[in-house]
Write a protein that holds these residues in place. Structure first.
Motif, PDB file in Angstrom:
ATOM      1  N   ILE A  48       0.850  -1.179   0.000  1.00 35.93           N
ATOM      2  CA  ILE A  48       0.000   0.000   0.000  1.00 35.93           C
ATOM      3  C   ILE A  48       0.894   1.239   0.000  1.00 35.93           C
ATOM      4  O   ILE A  48       2.079   1.158   0.338  1.00 35.93           O
ATOM      5  N   HIS A  49       0.352   2.374  -0.404  1.00 36.84           N
ATOM      6  CA  HIS A  49       1.082   3.624  -0.268  1.00 36.84           C
ATOM      7  C   HIS A  49       0.099   4.765  -0.066  1.00 36.84           C
ATOM      8  O   HIS A  49      -1.096   4.631  -0.374  1.00 36.84           O
ATOM      9  N   GLY A  50       0.615   5.885   0.450  1.00 37.89           N
ATOM     10  CA  GLY A  50      -0.240   7.047   0.673  1.00 37.89           C
ATOM     11  C   GLY A  50       0.586   8.312   0.796  1.00 37.89           C
ATOM     12  O   GLY A  50       1.792   8.263   1.024  1.00 37.89           O
ATOM     13  N   LEU A  51      -0.105   9.432   0.669  1.00 35.43           N
ATOM     14  CA  LEU A  51       0.557  10.728   0.775  1.00 35.43           C
ATOM     15  C   LEU A  51       0.229  11.380   2.117  1.00 35.43           C
ATOM     16  O   LEU A  51       1.122  11.670   2.904  1.00 35.43           O
ATOM     17  N   LYS A  52      -1.052  11.633   2.367  1.00 37.63           N
ATOM     18  CA  LYS A  52      -1.428  12.188   3.675  1.00 37.63           C
ATOM     19  C   LYS A  52      -2.729  11.621   4.213  1.00 37.63           C
ATOM     20  O   LYS A  52      -2.945  11.599   5.418  1.00 37.63           O
ATOM     21  N   ASN A  53      -3.576  11.130   3.321  1.00 41.50           N
ATOM     22  CA  ASN A  53      -4.823  10.524   3.785  1.00 41.50           C
ATOM     23  C   ASN A  53      -4.601   9.071   4.149  1.00 41.50           C
ATOM     24  O   ASN A  53      -3.707   8.416   3.625  1.00 41.50           O
ATOM     25  N   ASN A  54      -5.422   8.569   5.051  1.00 44.59           N
ATOM     26  CA  ASN A  54      -5.378   7.147   5.366  1.00 44.59           C
ATOM     27  C   ASN A  54      -5.849   6.361   4.150  1.00 44.59           C
ATOM     28  O   ASN A  54      -6.710   6.810   3.392  1.00 44.59           O
ATOM     29  N   GLU A  55      -5.259   5.198   3.955  1.00 41.66           N
ATOM     30  CA  GLU A  55      -5.578   4.378   2.804  1.00 41.66           C
ATOM     31  C   GLU A  55      -5.904   2.959   3.257  1.00 41.66           C
ATOM     32  O   GLU A  55      -5.364   2.489   4.249  1.00 41.66           O
ATOM     33  N   THR A  56      -6.767   2.321   2.498  1.00 40.91           N
ATOM     34  CA  THR A  56      -7.114   0.921   2.781  1.00 40.91           C
ATOM     35  C   THR A  56      -7.266   0.172   1.469  1.00 40.91           C
ATOM     36  O   THR A  56      -7.805   0.711   0.509  1.00 40.91           O
ATOM     37  N   ASN A  57      -6.757  -1.037   1.453  1.00 37.87           N
ATOM     38  CA  ASN A  57      -7.010  -1.924   0.320  1.00 37.87           C
ATOM     39  C   ASN A  57      -7.272  -3.328   0.850  1.00 37.87           C
ATOM     40  O   ASN A  57      -7.433  -3.515   2.074  1.00 37.87           O
ATOM     41  N   GLU A  58      -7.284  -4.290  -0.032  1.00 40.63           N
ATOM     42  CA  GLU A  58      -7.636  -5.649   0.379  1.00 40.63           C
ATOM     43  C   GLU A  58      -6.577  -6.288   1.267  1.00 40.63           C
ATOM     44  O   GLU A  58      -6.848  -7.288   1.934  1.00 40.63           O
ATOM     45  N   MET A  59      -5.408  -5.726   1.290  1.00 42.51           N
ATOM     46  CA  MET A  59      -4.338  -6.314   2.098  1.00 42.51           C
ATOM     47  C   MET A  59      -4.197  -5.652   3.455  1.00 42.51           C
ATOM     48  O   MET A  59      -3.915  -6.333   4.451  1.00 42.51           O
ATOM     49  N   ALA A  60      -4.305  -4.328   3.495  1.00 42.93           N
ATOM     50  CA  ALA A  60      -3.946  -3.615   4.712  1.00 42.93           C
ATOM     51  C   ALA A  60      -4.543  -2.217   4.732  1.00 42.93           C
ATOM     52  O   ALA A  60      -5.126  -1.758   3.754  1.00 42.93           O
TER      53      ALA A  60
END
Lengths: 110, 117
Positions: A48-60
């Motif tokens: 996963i990756h992100g800049l400043k917002n929280n992120e969610t995908n199927e892994m984490a």
């Protein structure tokens, strides 16, 4: 690229959430936070990756603090197959190689 | 995520011979690929950046005449270890840069384990 600091190792019980912290206090405004993991004897796997917002995908899920100086990778229900070295990497989102530190060795136990 | 393959997955060769490792992006085009190597119990170390249609850029301390890189198409980069010696034994891993989405992501191949006898 900004430096990152991760604990050397962590344990987690199977089925529990694994929370992996990363400090990146010198992160610049244009730098993203990337997470990869490497299971023994395999190539790294993008998580996963992100800049400043929280992120969610199927892994984490990736939680980034408001000041962006630290982040946490969350594996919501760890399994034995999540045992791996987890790398937190900070770099601009354009064209650059990834510089791997030592990462966190996560051991998921039955 | 996108898929990157490497071939061969492992190779054993005699000292002094050359070994070619292929890295392919299977479902996306990659103008840039990266080559890393990893020694036992160590992290990945960047060797070189491979750009399609131009010369590779090598990291300090990596001999360009020993590690030949060719990126002749948008889906294939090759690394040739010339005149291999036992100290070149390592785990070689490539990654490919996918810019097809809004943000760039790099995907890694499964690695090639090289043993030089």
């Amino acid at each position: 690229d900004a430096k990152t600091t991760q604990p050397t190792s962590m344990d987690c019980a199977e089925g529990r959430a694994a929370n992996l912290p990363c400090n990146h206090s010198t992160i610049s405004g244009n730098e993203y936070v990337y997470w990869y993991r490497q299971i023994h004897s395999q190539g790294p796997q993008y998580i996963i990756h992100g800049l400043k917002n929280n992120e969610t995908n199927e892994m984490a899920s990736l939680i980034i603090t408001e000041d962006r100086k630290s982040s946490t990778l969350i594996l919501p229900h760890a399994t034995l197959r999540d045992t791996a070295v987890y790398y937190c990497i900070v770099r601009p989102n354009s064209g650059y190689a990834l510089n791997f530190g030592k990462g966190t060795s996560l051991l998921v136990t039955p | 995520g996108a898929v990157v393959s490497q071939h061969p997955s492992w190779v054993i060769c005699k000292s002094g011979t050359s070994v070619k490792i292929e890295c392919r992006s299977l479902d996306f085009q990659a103008t840039t690929m990266f080559w890393y190597r990893q020694f036992p119990k160590q992290s990945l170390m960047l060797m070189a950046t491979s750009n399609e249609g131009s010369k590779a850029t090598y990291e300090q301390g990596v001999e360009k005449d020993k590690f030949l890189i060719n990126h002749a198409s948008l889906t294939l980069s090759t690394l040739t270890v010339t005149s291999a010696h036992p100290e070149d034994s390592s785990f070689y891993i490539c990654s490919a840069r996918d810019v097809s989405g809004n943000e760039e992501t790099q995907y890694f191949g499964p690695g090639t384990r090289l043993l030089v006898l």
